[in-house]
Design a protein around this motif. Sequence first.
Motif, mmCIF file in Angstrom:
data_model
loop_
_atom_site.group_PDB
_atom_site.id
_atom_site.type_symbol
_atom_site.label_atom_id
_atom_site.label_comp_id
_atom_site.label_asym_id
_atom_site.label_seq_id
_atom_site.Cartn_x
_atom_site.Cartn_y
_atom_site.Cartn_z
ATOM 1 N N CYS A 79 31.882 -20.674 -36.111
ATOM 2 C CA CYS A 79 31.947 -20.025 -34.802
ATOM 3 C C CYS A 79 32.983 -20.735 -33.936
ATOM 4 N N VAL A 81 34.819 -20.172 -30.396
ATOM 5 C CA VAL A 81 34.854 -19.393 -29.154
ATOM 6 C C VAL A 81 35.406 -20.255 -28.027
ATOM 7 N N GLY A 96 34.917 -10.452 -27.396
ATOM 8 C CA GLY A 96 35.502 -11.608 -28.067
ATOM 9 C C GLY A 96 34.801 -11.915 -29.374
ATOM 10 N N ASP A 97 34.760 -13.185 -29.713
ATOM 11 C CA ASP A 97 34.198 -13.612 -30.993
ATOM 12 C C ASP A 97 32.737 -14.035 -30.905
ATOM 13 N N TYR A 98 32.110 -13.864 -29.760
ATOM 14 C CA TYR A 98 30.726 -14.304 -29.581
ATOM 15 C C TYR A 98 29.746 -13.474 -30.416
ATOM 16 N N THR A 100 29.426 -12.024 -33.230
ATOM 17 C CA THR A 100 29.846 -11.914 -34.623
ATOM 18 C C THR A 100 28.835 -12.610 -35.517
ATOM 19 N N CYS A 103 28.967 -16.386 -35.367
ATOM 20 C CA CYS A 103 28.353 -17.004 -34.187
ATOM 21 C C CYS A 103 26.897 -16.593 -34.019
ATOM 22 N N ASP A 106 26.073 -14.148 -31.038
ATOM 23 C CA ASP A 106 25.976 -14.874 -29.772
ATOM 24 C C ASP A 106 24.710 -15.731 -29.734
#
Length: 119
Positions: A79, A81, A96-98, A100, A103, A106
């Motif tokens: 992860c 971020v 964003g990449d949160y 996913t 991660c 989130d």
Amino acid sequence: FPDCIVDAPEFVGDGWCDSFPPYNTAACGFDGGDCCENTCQDGPYECGVDAPFYCQDPSQPTMPPSPTQPPLEDIYPNCVVEIPEWVGDGWCDSDGDYNTEACGYDGGDCFSFLTLTLK
């Protein structure tokens, strides 16, 4: 807050704690008081309800320590971020990449959102 230089000045003092710099800093009055329970005043958002408090103001009473958890990289090693504190903070950061798999959606914050979307 004359020394508060932010992209969205309307976020300062709106009842929503923007927990990241430059908003939650002394120059911006710790997001116009939004990030501390004792200084927040409801605006378009209801203090502590729409977004959690993240009080960094040293003049305010400290909250009981949060339960410690392993560092983010130990829980979600893949992860990456911009603001790691947002992962698992109780708010679904769906951009964003949160949100996913890397991660943990989130840190589990987006799980109910994901479940509702899949139904």
